[in-house]
Write a protein that holds these residues in place. Structure first.
Motif, mmCIF file in Angstrom:
data_model
loop_
_atom_site.group_PDB
_atom_site.id
_atom_site.type_symbol
_atom_site.label_atom_id
_atom_site.label_comp_id
_atom_site.label_asym_id
_atom_site.label_seq_id
_atom_site.Cartn_x
_atom_site.Cartn_y
_atom_site.Cartn_z
ATOM 1 N N GLN A 267 0.914 -1.114 -0.019
ATOM 2 C CA GLN A 267 -0.044 0.122 0.029
ATOM 3 C C GLN A 267 0.839 1.361 -0.068
ATOM 4 O OE1 GLN A 267 -2.335 0.203 3.701
ATOM 5 N NE2 GLN A 267 -0.683 -1.076 4.784
ATOM 6 N N VAL A 268 0.108 2.354 -0.620
ATOM 7 C CA VAL A 268 0.932 3.763 -0.660
ATOM 8 C C VAL A 268 -0.123 4.518 -0.305
ATOM 9 C CG1 VAL A 268 2.821 3.256 -2.274
ATOM 10 C CG2 VAL A 268 0.405 4.133 -2.951
ATOM 11 N N ILE A 269 0.225 5.888 0.250
ATOM 12 C CA ILE A 269 -0.732 6.785 0.391
ATOM 13 C C ILE A 269 -0.391 7.875 -0.755
ATOM 14 C CG2 ILE A 269 -1.396 8.805 1.986
ATOM 15 C CD1 ILE A 269 -0.181 7.455 4.347
ATOM 16 N N SER A 270 -1.854 8.029 -1.564
ATOM 17 C CA SER A 270 -1.557 8.782 -2.876
ATOM 18 C C SER A 270 -2.839 9.320 -3.526
ATOM 19 C CB SER A 270 -1.011 7.633 -3.895
ATOM 20 O OG SER A 270 -1.229 8.341 -5.267
ATOM 21 N N VAL A 271 -3.032 10.127 -4.064
ATOM 22 C CA VAL A 271 -4.284 10.308 -4.923
ATOM 23 C C VAL A 271 -4.684 9.128 -5.817
ATOM 24 C CG1 VAL A 271 -3.866 12.863 -4.815
ATOM 25 C CG2 VAL A 271 -2.730 11.684 -6.795
ATOM 26 N N PRO A 272 -5.815 8.911 -5.928
ATOM 27 C CA PRO A 272 -6.149 7.731 -6.820
ATOM 28 C C PRO A 272 -5.492 7.444 -8.240
ATOM 29 C CG PRO A 272 -8.061 8.651 -5.745
ATOM 30 C CD PRO A 272 -6.852 9.477 -5.692
ATOM 31 N N GLY A 273 -5.275 8.688 -8.693
ATOM 32 C CA GLY A 273 -4.709 8.661 -10.161
ATOM 33 C C GLY A 273 -3.235 7.924 -10.133
ATOM 34 N N GLY A 274 -2.810 7.852 -8.912
ATOM 35 C CA GLY A 274 -1.312 7.240 -8.605
ATOM 36 C C GLY A 274 -1.481 5.842 -9.124
ATOM 37 N N ALA A 275 -2.641 4.927 -9.023
ATOM 38 C CA ALA A 275 -3.035 3.746 -9.464
ATOM 39 C C ALA A 275 -2.848 3.582 -10.844
ATOM 40 C CB ALA A 275 -4.225 3.252 -8.739
ATOM 41 N N ASN A 276 -3.263 4.539 -11.654
ATOM 42 C CA ASN A 276 -3.081 4.403 -13.049
ATOM 43 C C ASN A 276 -1.581 4.392 -13.271
ATOM 44 O OD1 ASN A 276 -5.609 4.577 -13.393
ATOM 45 N ND2 ASN A 276 -5.616 6.880 -13.509
ATOM 46 N N VAL A 277 -0.755 5.259 -12.619
ATOM 47 C CA VAL A 277 0.794 5.116 -12.999
ATOM 48 C C VAL A 277 1.364 3.742 -12.670
ATOM 49 C CG1 VAL A 277 3.128 6.427 -12.696
ATOM 50 C CG2 VAL A 277 0.856 7.697 -12.379
ATOM 51 N N VAL A 278 0.789 3.310 -11.582
ATOM 52 C CA VAL A 278 1.322 1.887 -11.084
ATOM 53 C C VAL A 278 1.079 0.932 -12.308
ATOM 54 C CG1 VAL A 278 1.073 -0.023 -9.553
ATOM 55 C CG2 VAL A 278 0.883 2.446 -8.583
ATOM 56 N N THR A 279 -0.154 0.984 -12.664
ATOM 57 C CA THR A 279 -0.456 -0.136 -13.835
ATOM 58 C C THR A 279 0.245 0.314 -14.971
ATOM 59 O OG1 THR A 279 -2.444 0.899 -14.167
ATOM 60 C CG2 THR A 279 -2.827 -0.696 -12.578
ATOM 61 N N GLN A 280 0.338 1.471 -15.202
ATOM 62 C CA GLN A 280 1.223 1.756 -16.512
ATOM 63 C C GLN A 280 2.591 1.211 -16.604
ATOM 64 O OE1 GLN A 280 1.135 6.174 -16.869
ATOM 65 N NE2 GLN A 280 -1.391 6.027 -17.245
ATOM 66 N N ASN A 281 3.205 1.246 -15.311
ATOM 67 C CA ASN A 281 4.583 0.595 -15.443
ATOM 68 C C ASN A 281 4.551 -0.952 -15.092
ATOM 69 O OD1 ASN A 281 7.086 3.041 -14.803
ATOM 70 N ND2 ASN A 281 4.805 3.733 -13.912
ATOM 71 N N ASN A 282 3.388 -1.524 -14.645
ATOM 72 C CA ASN A 282 3.313 -2.722 -14.466
ATOM 73 C C ASN A 282 1.994 -3.315 -14.679
ATOM 74 O OD1 ASN A 282 3.427 -5.532 -13.853
ATOM 75 N ND2 ASN A 282 4.185 -5.004 -11.647
ATOM 76 N N PRO A 283 1.812 -3.509 -16.015
ATOM 77 C CA PRO A 283 0.349 -3.918 -16.513
ATOM 78 C C PRO A 283 -0.123 -5.359 -15.839
ATOM 79 C CG PRO A 283 1.720 -3.371 -18.373
ATOM 80 C CD PRO A 283 2.627 -3.513 -17.134
ATOM 81 N N ASP A 284 0.823 -6.116 -15.185
ATOM 82 C CA ASP A 284 0.196 -7.238 -14.624
ATOM 83 C C ASP A 284 -0.707 -6.975 -13.281
ATOM 84 O OD1 ASP A 284 1.160 -8.910 -16.479
ATOM 85 O OD2 ASP A 284 3.225 -9.102 -15.205
ATOM 86 N N LEU A 285 -0.439 -5.656 -12.712
ATOM 87 C CA LEU A 285 -1.054 -5.211 -11.590
ATOM 88 C C LEU A 285 -2.491 -4.569 -11.877
ATOM 89 C CD1 LEU A 285 1.605 -3.606 -9.344
ATOM 90 C CD2 LEU A 285 0.811 -6.071 -9.386
ATOM 91 N N LYS A 286 -2.955 -4.714 -13.174
ATOM 92 C CA LYS A 286 -4.151 -4.047 -13.520
ATOM 93 C C LYS A 286 -5.281 -4.667 -13.152
ATOM 94 C CE LYS A 286 -7.022 -2.355 -17.607
ATOM 95 N NZ LYS A 286 -6.907 -2.322 -19.000
#
Length: 423
Positions: A267-286
């Motif tokens: 987990q991280v503390i972030s704005v929800p848009g941060g989740a999009n950056v995560v999946t852009q960097n690792n599509p397996d986490l979509k």
């Protein structure tokens, strides 16, 4: 979207304030096409999509055929100086979007129109506190709440399930700590929390009943050395230890979304848009990321959050006050606020409109926290304090073994000096 860091520049502009939305000569300027009043509007990059902008302009001009809206998209970099220059000129735009905590800087010397008499008509009693309060300065309302965004907990659904943790049942800080301990094992980090996330610390301070600074008799005083703020820092230290976040940098160094994308962060503390950056960097986490509000001290209320977002202001030198107000009334009104929230995953400007984003997991989670959101100290001098940011230095000092009380006093003194430097 970009959640602003809100380190704007001061607007020391010697202008004379005008009465709000005066009709006496306020709309004398006309465009060439059939006598319509043309208004120039500055909206910021990522404030609206091209599709929303097109729909709004079409709908607005159909409802107000006598007004020609000309929206110009501005970049965040350097916008403080550009707004300052515009307010000092005779050719300012008619409406400007500004970061919510920047309003005091631009209002300080009379560069903005006082809209206090419009608050009731605009439904001000229902505005989000974290947008409305910084939009006011010395008892007058200059900024009209536009939209909000705030931090939430972005978590890995699969890792939580594997550890037997139900995110929906995490309502208190104690439950959060217990869950995070279960998730922090081996190479897996229970939470990635860098040592200088002062926005998260601010929320914990507000939950404890404290503040970053307090004002009395026109003088400001740093408040990180109060018992409330010290308790908040103690909690931050406990949470931060349940991961491997660096103690001497913030969430941007390195970008925490990129760290989470590597697969070992729960987990991280972030704005929800941060989740999009995560999946852009690792599509397996979509599909594997979820959201829950930052927990509060008790289950009765979510944790307090720093409210980022924007207000809309009208420069005093605008020649079209009535038309500018009409634009603001429409864009911040219920109908367009609902459409904006759905289109951009923002939190609407009123608490009663939270249901508009019920179908958006990230935005609906933000809305829970936004209801108890706060802003930084409402003074033009805060920008100078934030530029040096003694809070970050304080946090690192404590996390690396410094005495909390001594370091808090040092940071509080720096805040006090900065906030009173030009008084």
């Amino acid at each position: 979207m970009k959640l602003r860091l809100l380190a704007g520049v001061s607007a020391f502009v010697a202008l004379t304030g005008l009465s709000a939305c005066s009709s006496s000569g306020s709309d004398s300027g006309k465009s060439a096409d059939g006598g319509r009043t043309a208004i120039d509007v500055w909206l910021m990059r990522d404030s609206v999509s091209a599709a929303f902008q097109k729909d709004f302009e079409k709908g607005f001009e159909a409802a107000h055929p006598d007004i020609d809206v000309r929206i110009q998209i501005q970049e965040w970099d350097g916008i403080g100086g550009k707004v300052t220059a515009a307010l000092a000129s005779n050719d300012a735009p008619d409406v400007i979007e500004t970061g919510n905590t920047q309003v005091a800087q631009f209002a300080q010397s009379g560069g903005l129109l006082d809209l206090s008499d419009k608050v009731g008509e605009l439904g001000g009693k229902d505005w989000l506190k974290g947008l409305a309060e910084p939009g006011a300065y010395e008892g007058k309302q200059y900024g009209i709440p536009y939209y909000a965004a705030n931090r939430v907990v972005v978590y890995r659904k699969d890792l939580f399930a594997k550890a037997g943790v139900d995110a929906t049942k995490i309502k208190t800080r104690d439950q959060w700590i217990a869950a995070t301990r279960k998730l922090d094992k081996g190479s897996q980090q229970g939470i990635y929390l860098p040592g200088q996330n002062w926005y998260a610390l601010s929320g914990f301070v507000w939950d404890e009943g404290g503040d970053l600074a307090t004002e009395s008799g026109g003088k400001w005083k740093g408040a990180l050395d109060t018992p409330e703020a010290l308790r908040a820092m103690a909690f931050y230290e406990k949470l931060q230890a349940l991961g491997k976040g660096p103690k001497d940098s913030d969430e941007a160094q390195p970008p925490q979304a990129e760290v989470m994308a590597k697969g070992q962060v729960a987990q991280v503390i972030s704005v929800p848009g941060g989740a999009n950056v995560v999946t852009q960097n690792n599509p397996d986490l979509k599909g594997k990321l979820g959201f829950f509000p930052i927990p509060g001290k008790t289950a009765q209320a979510p944790g307090a959050v720093f409210t980022g977002g924007s207000d809309l202001v009208v420069p005093s030198v605008s020649q079209h006050h009535d038309a500018a107000y009409t634009f603001i009334k429409e864009l911040t009104g219920d109908a367009w606020q609902k459409k904006l929230a759905l289109a951009m995953s923002y939190v609407p400007n009123k608490t009663s409109l939270a249901s508009a984003v019920a179908g958006d997991p990230g935005a609906s989670t933000m809305a829970v926290g936004a209801a108890v959101g706060h802003a930084t100290p409402n003074t033009p001098q805060w920008a100078a304090v934030e530029a040096k940011n003694p809070i970050k230095d304080y946090m690192t000092a404590v996390l690396t073994g410094g005495d909390p009380r001594r370091e808090a006093k040092k940071a509080s003194d720096a805040i006090t000096s900065g906030l009173n430097s030009s008084l």
